[in-house]
Design an enzyme around this catalytic site. Sequence first.
Site, PDB file in Angstrom:
ATOM      1  N   HIS A   1       0.835  -1.202   0.000  1.00 44.06           N
ATOM      2  CA  HIS A   1       0.000   0.000   0.000  1.00 44.06           C
ATOM      3  C   HIS A   1       0.870   1.252   0.000  1.00 44.06           C
ATOM      4  O   HIS A   1       1.907   1.302   0.653  1.00 44.06           O
ATOM      5  CB  HIS A   1      -0.903   0.020   1.239  1.00 44.06           C
ATOM      6  CG  HIS A   1      -1.929  -1.054   1.228  1.00 44.06           C
ATOM      7  ND1 HIS A   1      -3.092  -0.967   0.501  1.00 44.06           N
ATOM      8  CD2 HIS A   1      -1.969  -2.251   1.844  1.00 44.06           C
ATOM      9  CE1 HIS A   1      -3.797  -2.055   0.678  1.00 44.06           C
ATOM     10  NE2 HIS A   1      -3.133  -2.865   1.490  1.00 44.06           N
TER      11      HIS A   1
ATOM     12  N   ALA B   1      12.856 -20.202   9.759  1.00 40.37           N
ATOM     13  CA  ALA B   1      11.395 -20.260   9.826  1.00 40.37           C
ATOM     14  C   ALA B   1      10.833 -19.053  10.571  1.00 40.37           C
ATOM     15  O   ALA B   1      11.369 -18.624  11.584  1.00 40.37           O
ATOM     16  CB  ALA B   1      10.957 -21.545  10.513  1.00 40.37           C
TER      17      ALA B   1
ATOM     18  N   THR C   1      12.864  -7.817   5.443  1.00 40.97           N
ATOM     19  CA  THR C   1      12.537  -6.458   5.022  1.00 40.97           C
ATOM     20  C   THR C   1      13.659  -5.787   4.254  1.00 40.97           C
ATOM     21  O   THR C   1      13.506  -4.659   3.792  1.00 40.97           O
ATOM     22  CB  THR C   1      12.189  -5.588   6.245  1.00 40.97           C
ATOM     23  OG1 THR C   1      13.333  -5.565   7.115  1.00 40.97           O
ATOM     24  CG2 THR C   1      10.981  -6.140   6.990  1.00 40.97           C
ATOM     25  N   LYS C   2      14.815  -6.461   4.146  1.00 38.23           N
ATOM     26  CA  LYS C   2      15.937  -5.902   3.392  1.00 38.23           C
ATOM     27  C   LYS C   2      16.774  -7.048   2.842  1.00 38.23           C
ATOM     28  O   LYS C   2      16.646  -8.200   3.267  1.00 38.23           O
ATOM     29  CB  LYS C   2      16.791  -4.992   4.282  1.00 38.23           C
ATOM     30  CG  LYS C   2      17.452  -5.696   5.450  1.00 38.23           C
ATOM     31  CD  LYS C   2      18.246  -4.721   6.307  1.00 38.23           C
ATOM     32  CE  LYS C   2      18.955  -5.455   7.429  1.00 38.23           C
ATOM     33  NZ  LYS C   2      19.749  -4.555   8.248  1.00 38.23           N
TER      34      LYS C   2
END
Length: 173
Positions: free
Chosen positions: A98, A146, A151-152
């Site tokens: 979003h 796991a 995020t990078k």
Amino acid sequence: MRKFSLFLYYLILNKLPHSSVPLIGLPCERLKEFFAKRMFSYCGTNVNIGKGARFGNGKYIRIGNNSGIGMNAKVPNNIQIGEDVMMGPNVTIFGANHEFSRTDIPMRKQGMKTYPPVEIEDDVWIGSNVIIMPGLVIKKGTIIGAGAVVTKSFPAYSIIGGNPAKFIRSRKM
């Protein structure tokens, strides 16, 4: 043929058992691979698509030899998966997110932000329940523990895990 293969996959093939099921598992996997070659822009050999895997229309997916999409995995229709990639069950890989840059407009009205396709290089192991955010490159030889939320991007041969994922150690000593 692509649309028919996609229809058949979501109607029947994605309900077929995993390759580990005795007697019928391997023939079911070969059948899914046969149709994946007609749905994806490129599909190597010995490709394993797990039961319940979802990939949109699959039109721009590229998947290399000896790789798989895990059971119940959700991947974008433009992902690039290298060779010898193992993917556990319930992996979610996002291709968009979003838009939220403006505060004068509700987020739900700002639309979606697109990113470059997620790329998973060769010899990667993605554990179960991993979440990979859009636009990332998962480098060669990486292991993702796991439940990690990636995020990078990290260097090749990294072992990463956690939420958010952090570097644990290198596989190269």
